[in-house]
Scaffold this active site. Structure first.
Site, PDB file in Angstrom:
ATOM      1  N   ARG A 127      56.842  29.102  46.349  1.00 32.17           N
ATOM      2  CA  ARG A 127      57.053  30.549  46.402  1.00 32.17           C
ATOM      3  C   ARG A 127      56.352  31.214  47.581  1.00 32.17           C
ATOM      4  O   ARG A 127      56.957  31.993  48.318  1.00 32.17           O
ATOM      5  CB  ARG A 127      56.554  31.201  45.098  1.00 32.17           C
ATOM      6  CG  ARG A 127      57.348  30.843  43.864  1.00 32.17           C
ATOM      7  CD  ARG A 127      56.812  31.652  42.681  1.00 32.17           C
ATOM      8  NE  ARG A 127      57.516  31.368  41.442  1.00 32.17           N
ATOM      9  CZ  ARG A 127      57.244  31.966  40.279  1.00 32.17           C
ATOM     10  NH1 ARG A 127      56.292  32.876  40.218  1.00 32.17           N
ATOM     11  NH2 ARG A 127      57.929  31.647  39.194  1.00 32.17           N
ATOM     12  N   ASP A 154      53.885  36.554  43.471  1.00 36.30           N
ATOM     13  CA  ASP A 154      54.393  35.675  44.526  1.00 36.30           C
ATOM     14  C   ASP A 154      55.910  35.505  44.484  1.00 36.30           C
ATOM     15  O   ASP A 154      56.474  34.713  45.242  1.00 36.30           O
ATOM     16  CB  ASP A 154      53.711  34.303  44.476  1.00 36.30           C
ATOM     17  CG  ASP A 154      53.848  33.611  43.126  1.00 36.30           C
ATOM     18  OD1 ASP A 154      54.627  34.092  42.276  1.00 36.30           O
ATOM     19  OD2 ASP A 154      53.179  32.579  42.909  1.00 36.30           O
ATOM     20  N   ASP A 155      56.593  36.266  43.620  1.00 37.86           N
ATOM     21  CA  ASP A 155      58.060  36.292  43.645  1.00 37.86           C
ATOM     22  C   ASP A 155      58.574  37.679  44.022  1.00 37.86           C
ATOM     23  O   ASP A 155      59.695  38.052  43.698  1.00 37.86           O
ATOM     24  CB  ASP A 155      58.655  35.851  42.306  1.00 37.86           C
ATOM     25  CG  ASP A 155      58.200  36.708  41.133  1.00 37.86           C
ATOM     26  OD1 ASP A 155      57.367  37.623  41.350  1.00 37.86           O
ATOM     27  OD2 ASP A 155      58.659  36.483  40.002  1.00 37.86           O
ATOM     28  N   ASP A 190      48.325  43.630  33.826  1.00 34.00           N
ATOM     29  CA  ASP A 190      49.020  44.865  34.167  1.00 34.00           C
ATOM     30  C   ASP A 190      48.937  45.893  33.041  1.00 34.00           C
ATOM     31  O   ASP A 190      48.800  47.094  33.294  1.00 34.00           O
ATOM     32  CB  ASP A 190      50.477  44.602  34.564  1.00 34.00           C
ATOM     33  CG  ASP A 190      51.218  43.696  33.575  1.00 34.00           C
ATOM     34  OD1 ASP A 190      50.635  43.306  32.545  1.00 34.00           O
ATOM     35  OD2 ASP A 190      52.394  43.365  33.853  1.00 34.00           O
ATOM     36  N   HIS A 218      62.123  40.565  38.316  1.00 38.60           N
ATOM     37  CA  HIS A 218      63.271  39.718  37.979  1.00 38.60           C
ATOM     38  C   HIS A 218      63.721  39.912  36.528  1.00 38.60           C
ATOM     39  O   HIS A 218      64.693  39.306  36.101  1.00 38.60           O
ATOM     40  CB  HIS A 218      62.932  38.243  38.231  1.00 38.60           C
ATOM     41  CG  HIS A 218      61.959  37.666  37.241  1.00 38.60           C
ATOM     42  ND1 HIS A 218      60.591  37.795  37.387  1.00 38.60           N
ATOM     43  CD2 HIS A 218      62.152  36.966  36.097  1.00 38.60           C
ATOM     44  CE1 HIS A 218      59.994  37.192  36.377  1.00 38.60           C
ATOM     45  NE2 HIS A 218      60.911  36.688  35.569  1.00 38.60           N
TER      46      HIS A 218
END
Length: 382
Positions: free
Chosen positions: A112, A184-185, A273, A297
């Site tokens: 990634r 990292d995406d 988060d 995503h």
């Protein structure tokens, strides 16, 4: 006959030309006089562009019901300047003022992270900080800002909160004005990010991102004596990214600095988060600013239009409902070559990038060869 007609009308033409030149001269001289005279801006005047972006923060009510997030006093730690009129004006925000933290893990350095380094991080290398759990000498030797944490490499609540704690402390030790977290995406559009953050009061309490839920999350805060209480708050999903202003981050310190972040996370038994949202909304009474320009995503990325890509702050990709979820965008790379579509997006935003330009040139040559081939076939059939 033709010559006589010309001679009769020549004086009229000369007179008309003289009038036009005279009017033009008067307009030019009057314009210069105006510029040199009464329309000079005063030294302390503020210029506002007609394209100035509105501040989305002004419309966000905080948890106490107030919509006013005007700061009590301006920050003076090198981020402001004094105008000739004596007013303190905030320094214009630049990308160098933004601390971009990328959360990753050792097993994703090649799978990634390499994609991000090749694309958007190449534009923000100096102020992007990679938080990981495994040393990588190759990345270190290439000059990337790597922070190797002591956190576990799994995806547990404890491991995630440990890395967010390291990100927060890293930002607080810097001189940056904004803290932005991404995974990292995520693809970060630096120009769109700068435009968004510039629209906010630079010395305000700002927490901006996109929730993954359509309603506030419910948590059970652990109290003394093993008692609990139900709490409800919004949080910006880390999978889409979020940003915090320095002023707000400083106020978070009693619940976020050092080991306190992990302790706060354990108290509500929710990951990183969610913990940020809990501290901001429940401890500080500041409302999250919901922004549709962040994307994870876990949403339908096919709904993002090609024309809106330059305005999006973050993009993502990944498996969702057993299918690859990525934006639908055409370019020089096929879906097999670029399943995340990050390279294609990068080519759209930065067409002069060396490898992007090379790929585009090759596609043009291929298209041209196809055209030549088709012409030859048509000639052969005629």
């Amino acid at each position: 006959m033709h010559k006589r007609w010309i001679l009769r009308r020549l004086p009229v033409l000369i007179l008309t030309l003289f009038i036009i030149l005279s009017v033009d001269f008067q307009l030019r001289t009057s314009g210069i006089a105006k510029l040199n005279g009464s329309h000079h801006p005063s030294p302390g005047a503020h210029h506002r562009s007609v394209q100035e972006a509105p501040s989305p923060a002004k419309d966000a009510p905080n948890s106490a019901g107030s919509t006013d997030i005007t700061p009590e006093r301006p920050r003076l730690s090198g981020t402001n300047r004094t105008s000739p009129g004596g007013h303190v004006a905030p320094k214009k925000l630049t990308l160098e003022d933004i601390f971009i933290a990328v959360k990753t893990t050792g097993r994703f350095h090649k799978a990634r992270l390499a994609l991000l380094l090749e694309t958007w991080i190449s534009k923000t290398k100096a102020h992007t900080f990679i938080f990981t759990d495994e040393e990588d000498q190759e990345l270190r030797s290439e000059g990337y800002n790597m922070v190797v944490t002591d956190c576990q490499s799994d995806h547990s609540q404890q491991a995630l909160s440990c890395k967010m704690s390291a990100e927060y402390d890293g930002f607080m030790a810097s001189d940056k004005r904004w803290f932005c977290h991404v995974d990292d995406d995520n693809y970060v559009n630096p120009d769109a990010l700068l435009s968004l953050l510039s629209a906010f009061p630079q010395d305000g309490d700002i927490y901006v991102g996109k929730p993954s839920l359509d309603k506030p999350i419910t948590a059970h805060e652990l109290l003394e004596g093993n008692a609990t209480r139900e709490v409800h708050f919004w949080f910006a999903t880390g999978g889409a990214g979020f940003c915090l202003s320095r002023r707000l981050a400083e106020k978070m310190a009693p619940w976020a600095s050092g080991l306190r972040f992990e302790q706060t996370s354990a108290a509500i038994r929710l990951p990183d988060d969610c913990t940020v949202g809990f501290i901001v909304e429940k401890r500080l009474g500041v409302a999250m600013v919901h922004c549709p320009l962040f994307h994870s995503h876990l949403e339908n990325l096919l709904l993002i239009s090609h024309s809106s890509i330059p305005q999006q702050v973050t993009l993502s990709y990944g498996m969702f409902e057993n299918k690859m979820n990525s934006i639908e965008v055409k370019g020089s790379f096929s879906k097999e070559e670029d399943p995340s579509r990050f390279k294609t997006v990068h080519c759209i935003l930065y067409p002069l990038t060396s490898w992007a330009f090379t790929v585009h040139l090759k596609s043009l040559l291929v298209d041209e060869s196809v055209v030549v081939h088709n012409k030859m076939q048509l000639q052969a059939c005629s």
